[in-house]
Design an enzyme around this catalytic site. Sequence first.
Site, PDB file in Angstrom:
ATOM      1  N   ARG A  61       8.510  19.190 -10.279  1.00 54.21           N
ATOM      2  CA  ARG A  61       7.876  20.388  -9.692  1.00 54.21           C
ATOM      3  C   ARG A  61       6.400  20.163  -9.383  1.00 54.21           C
ATOM      4  O   ARG A  61       5.804  20.884  -8.585  1.00 54.21           O
ATOM      5  CB  ARG A  61       8.112  21.609 -10.579  1.00 54.21           C
ATOM      6  CG  ARG A  61       9.473  22.229 -10.324  1.00 54.21           C
ATOM      7  CD  ARG A  61       9.936  23.074 -11.467  1.00 54.21           C
ATOM      8  NE  ARG A  61      10.335  22.250 -12.592  1.00 54.21           N
ATOM      9  CZ  ARG A  61      10.428  22.655 -13.832  1.00 54.21           C
ATOM     10  NH1 ARG A  61      10.138  23.882 -14.138  1.00 54.21           N
ATOM     11  NH2 ARG A  61      10.810  21.832 -14.776  1.00 54.21           N
ATOM     12  N   GLU A  98       9.684  16.453 -28.620  1.00 55.57           N
ATOM     13  CA  GLU A  98       9.981  17.094 -29.906  1.00 55.57           C
ATOM     14  C   GLU A  98      10.938  16.200 -30.705  1.00 55.57           C
ATOM     15  O   GLU A  98      10.740  15.960 -31.892  1.00 55.57           O
ATOM     16  CB  GLU A  98      10.612  18.462 -29.646  1.00 55.57           C
ATOM     17  CG  GLU A  98      10.528  19.377 -30.833  1.00 55.57           C
ATOM     18  CD  GLU A  98      11.197  20.720 -30.578  1.00 55.57           C
ATOM     19  OE1 GLU A  98      11.352  21.464 -31.546  1.00 55.57           O
ATOM     20  OE2 GLU A  98      11.575  20.995 -29.418  1.00 55.57           O
TER      21      GLU A  98
HETATM   22  P1  AMP Z   1       4.720  19.362 -21.807  1.00 52.94           P
HETATM   23  O1  AMP Z   1       4.732  17.875 -21.710  1.00 52.94           O
HETATM   24  O2  AMP Z   1       5.218  19.866 -23.132  1.00 52.94           O
HETATM   25  O3  AMP Z   1       3.357  19.959 -21.458  1.00 52.94           O
HETATM   26  O4  AMP Z   1       5.781  19.921 -20.763  1.00 52.94           O
HETATM   27  C1  AMP Z   1       5.466  20.023 -19.444  1.00 52.94           C
HETATM   28  C2  AMP Z   1       6.625  19.706 -18.542  1.00 52.94           C
HETATM   29  O5  AMP Z   1       7.838  20.301 -18.965  1.00 52.94           O
HETATM   30  C3  AMP Z   1       6.335  20.232 -17.149  1.00 52.94           C
HETATM   31  O6  AMP Z   1       6.730  19.241 -16.209  1.00 52.94           O
HETATM   32  C4  AMP Z   1       7.158  21.500 -17.048  1.00 52.94           C
HETATM   33  O7  AMP Z   1       7.739  21.602 -15.773  1.00 52.94           O
HETATM   34  C5  AMP Z   1       8.221  21.395 -18.121  1.00 52.94           C
HETATM   35  N1  AMP Z   1       8.272  22.581 -18.985  1.00 52.94           N
HETATM   36  C6  AMP Z   1       7.948  22.648 -20.310  1.00 52.94           C
HETATM   37  N2  AMP Z   1       8.120  23.861 -20.811  1.00 52.94           N
HETATM   38  C7  AMP Z   1       8.560  24.643 -19.797  1.00 52.94           C
HETATM   39  C8  AMP Z   1       8.910  26.034 -19.666  1.00 52.94           C
HETATM   40  N3  AMP Z   1       8.838  26.887 -20.698  1.00 52.94           N
HETATM   41  N4  AMP Z   1       9.304  26.483 -18.458  1.00 52.94           N
HETATM   42  C9  AMP Z   1       9.370  25.639 -17.400  1.00 52.94           C
HETATM   43  N5  AMP Z   1       9.069  24.336 -17.449  1.00 52.94           N
HETATM   44  C10 AMP Z   1       8.660  23.818 -18.632  1.00 52.94           C
END
Ligand code: AMP
Length: 174
Positions: A61, A98
Amino acid sequence: MTIQSIKNSIRNVPDFPKQGIQFKDITTALKDAEILKEILDTCAQHYRDKKIDYVVGIESRGFIFGTALAYLLNCGFIPVRKPGKLPAKVISQEYELEYGTDRIEMHADALTRGDNVLIVDDLLATGGTAKAAADLVQKTGAKVVEFAFVIELNDLHGRDKLTPIADVYSVVEY
Ligand code: AMP
């Protein structure tokens, strides 16, 4: 058009892709021409006076917003992808999830020392993905100027992982 109308346009899908996750679905925002324009113009306005050579967008995205933003900022776009997708020689970065680890890749010749880079993704959660993208960018000697997200989930404190590297900008926060 307000920040609240952008927020209202993002659909919340409970328990996707697994129990307990509140998935922020941007497809409902993308579908609305006025909202899409407002998101991109708001971002582009923020970077008007910053010198950016390349937008680095994170699959998948981050490609949607990153490419459009690169167009508005008159700079090039570089994709960071999941393993095995890029055809030429890559550099790769592992990061913690996680449960377990994941990996992202970028073409080895995509950036050179001194390039000013804006890292873009749709959403900042724990910050692990964006931090890994920054590690990739820094391996090439390029500089991360800032991180840009459409959505930031404050409770997960992803910002804390990124601010030692560069400032973090997000259009809407939850
Ligand atoms: P992070 O590495 O934990 O910051 O996760 C970010 C990535 O996971 C991004 O590419 C987001 O598109 C996806 N992502 C994580 N949590 C969500 C959520 N609650 N809703 C949509 N996309 C998420």
